[in-house]
Design a protein around this motif. Structure first.
Motif, PDB file in Angstrom:
ATOM      1  N   ARG A  95       1.037  -1.250   0.345  1.00  0.00           N
ATOM      2  CA  ARG A  95      -0.267  -0.253  -0.204  1.00  0.00           C
ATOM      3  C   ARG A  95       0.494   1.644  -0.490  1.00  0.00           C
ATOM      4  O   ARG A  95       0.384   2.420  -0.488  1.00  0.00           O
ATOM      5  N   PHE A  96       2.041   1.205   0.998  1.00  0.00           N
ATOM      6  CA  PHE A  96       2.768   2.145   1.196  1.00  0.00           C
ATOM      7  C   PHE A  96       3.216   2.543  -0.792  1.00  0.00           C
ATOM      8  O   PHE A  96       3.497   3.770  -0.739  1.00  0.00           O
ATOM      9  N   ASP A  97       3.991   1.698  -1.442  1.00  0.00           N
ATOM     10  CA  ASP A  97       4.342   1.483  -3.571  1.00  0.00           C
ATOM     11  C   ASP A  97       2.933   2.374  -3.389  1.00  0.00           C
ATOM     12  O   ASP A  97       4.007   3.049  -4.766  1.00  0.00           O
ATOM     13  N   VAL A 151       4.859  -4.120  12.788  1.00  0.00           N
ATOM     14  CA  VAL A 151       4.968  -3.754  11.792  1.00  0.00           C
ATOM     15  C   VAL A 151       5.292  -2.243  11.650  1.00  0.00           C
ATOM     16  O   VAL A 151       6.253  -1.640  10.986  1.00  0.00           O
ATOM     17  N   ALA A 152       4.490  -1.127  12.189  1.00  0.00           N
ATOM     18  CA  ALA A 152       6.101   0.406  12.030  1.00  0.00           C
ATOM     19  C   ALA A 152       6.460   0.628  12.536  1.00  0.00           C
ATOM     20  O   ALA A 152       7.285   1.341  11.973  1.00  0.00           O
ATOM     21  N   ARG A 153       7.251  -0.190  13.621  1.00  0.00           N
ATOM     22  CA  ARG A 153       8.815  -0.448  14.314  1.00  0.00           C
ATOM     23  C   ARG A 153       9.881  -0.387  12.805  1.00  0.00           C
ATOM     24  O   ARG A 153      11.142   0.299  13.095  1.00  0.00           O
ATOM     25  N   LEU A 154       9.358  -1.120  11.582  1.00  0.00           N
ATOM     26  CA  LEU A 154       9.882  -1.631  10.435  1.00  0.00           C
ATOM     27  C   LEU A 154      10.334  -0.104   9.356  1.00  0.00           C
ATOM     28  O   LEU A 154      10.963   0.326   8.786  1.00  0.00           O
ATOM     29  N   ASN A 185       5.877  11.642   1.260  1.00  0.00           N
ATOM     30  CA  ASN A 185       7.082  11.882   2.150  1.00  0.00           C
ATOM     31  C   ASN A 185       6.235  10.897   3.101  1.00  0.00           C
ATOM     32  O   ASN A 185       5.051  10.187   3.218  1.00  0.00           O
ATOM     33  N   ALA A 186       7.191  10.071   2.928  1.00  0.00           N
ATOM     34  CA  ALA A 186       7.550   8.669   3.522  1.00  0.00           C
ATOM     35  C   ALA A 186       6.684   8.592   5.180  1.00  0.00           C
ATOM     36  O   ALA A 186       5.871   7.491   4.869  1.00  0.00           O
ATOM     37  N   TRP A 190       4.107   6.358   5.303  1.00  0.00           N
ATOM     38  CA  TRP A 190       4.061   5.030   5.787  1.00  0.00           C
ATOM     39  C   TRP A 190       2.459   4.926   6.922  1.00  0.00           C
ATOM     40  O   TRP A 190       1.925   3.944   7.581  1.00  0.00           O
ATOM     41  N   GLN A 191       2.422   5.966   7.442  1.00  0.00           N
ATOM     42  CA  GLN A 191       1.922   6.470   9.349  1.00  0.00           C
ATOM     43  C   GLN A 191       0.121   6.398   7.981  1.00  0.00           C
ATOM     44  O   GLN A 191      -0.653   5.449   8.653  1.00  0.00           O
ATOM     45  N   GLN A 192       0.259   6.410   6.327  1.00  0.00           N
ATOM     46  CA  GLN A 192      -1.340   6.414   5.922  1.00  0.00           C
ATOM     47  C   GLN A 192      -1.862   5.074   5.951  1.00  0.00           C
ATOM     48  O   GLN A 192      -3.155   4.664   5.756  1.00  0.00           O
ATOM     49  N   ALA A 193      -0.552   4.082   5.418  1.00  0.00           N
ATOM     50  CA  ALA A 193      -0.421   2.241   5.136  1.00  0.00           C
ATOM     51  C   ALA A 193      -0.804   1.645   6.195  1.00  0.00           C
ATOM     52  O   ALA A 193      -1.666   0.902   5.910  1.00  0.00           O
TER      53      ALA A 193
END
Length: 201
Positions: A95-97, A151-154, A185-186, A190-193
């Motif tokens: 999803r991030f991609d 997962v977020a920690r990655l 904005n990475a 990431w938060q959105q994913a």
């Protein structure tokens, strides 16, 4: 989270339908394993068959093209406690991609990976995996928040998603370069994913 579970069920069901009409293929040599967290395949398929691995072996450099086959390997081995977290992070990375790739036609790469990964699973394996997903990827599940934290920690993926961009119409027809969004904005992506795909709190 309900949306994620519905998509997973639809995916596993469609794979089951494909499995019933799949033609026999020629025998191939046993696939070699890939060192966990190190591979970064530029194609939709991983260059070698990754073995089942724990979530701790995944890094921000590990592409969905490596993670999804590892999920299937975990399912075949009956290691659902590893398969579910890997499925979650593969989807979040995917999803991030999608959020950072400009050519929307390239987004199909994730769907292709999912279908190819689960099409070879037996009916019983798909059924058991559906149950595991329903139990673990539920916002009310006891360990769901722990999964989100892990997962977020990655952190956001740091690889270049060529496995996706090369599948876009712009790249195939040589009408564009399939670049990533210049203003992306990475951290926000990431938060959105995490929230949009996994529904993490």
């Amino acid at each position: 989270m309900r949306k994620l579970l519905v998509l997973a069920c639809l995916l596993l069901t469609s794979c089951a339908m494909q499995h019933t009409v799949k033609k026999p293929t020629k025998a191939t040599e046993p696939a070699k394993t890939t060192e966990p967290g190190k591979a970064s395949s530029g194609s939709v398929e991983a260059k070698s068959q990754p073995a089942c691995m724990p979530l701790a072996a995944i890094a921000s450099t590990t592409t969905p093209a490596v993670i999804y086959p590892a999920v299937a390997d975990c399912v075949k081995a009956g290691h659902y406690n590893e398969a579910v977290p890997l499925f979650a992070v593969a989807g979040a990375f995917g999803r991030f991609d999608q959020l950072r790739v400009t050519d929307k036609t390239a987004w199909q790469a994730i769907r292709m990976l999912e279908v190819r990964t689960f099409s070879d699973l037996a009916a019983g394996e798909r059924s058991a995996f559906r149950q595991a997903l329903a139990q673990e990827l539920n916002t009310e599940a006891p360990d769901f928040k722990k999964l989100c934290v892990a997962v977020a920690r990655l952190g956001p993926p740091t690889y270049t998603p060529t496995y996706m961009t090369k599948r876009g119409i712009q790249t195939v027809n040589n009408t564009g370069n399939g670049k990533l969004k210049s203003d992306f904005n990475a951290e926000k992506g990431w938060q959105q994913a995490l929230r949009g795909y996994l529904h993490c709190p």
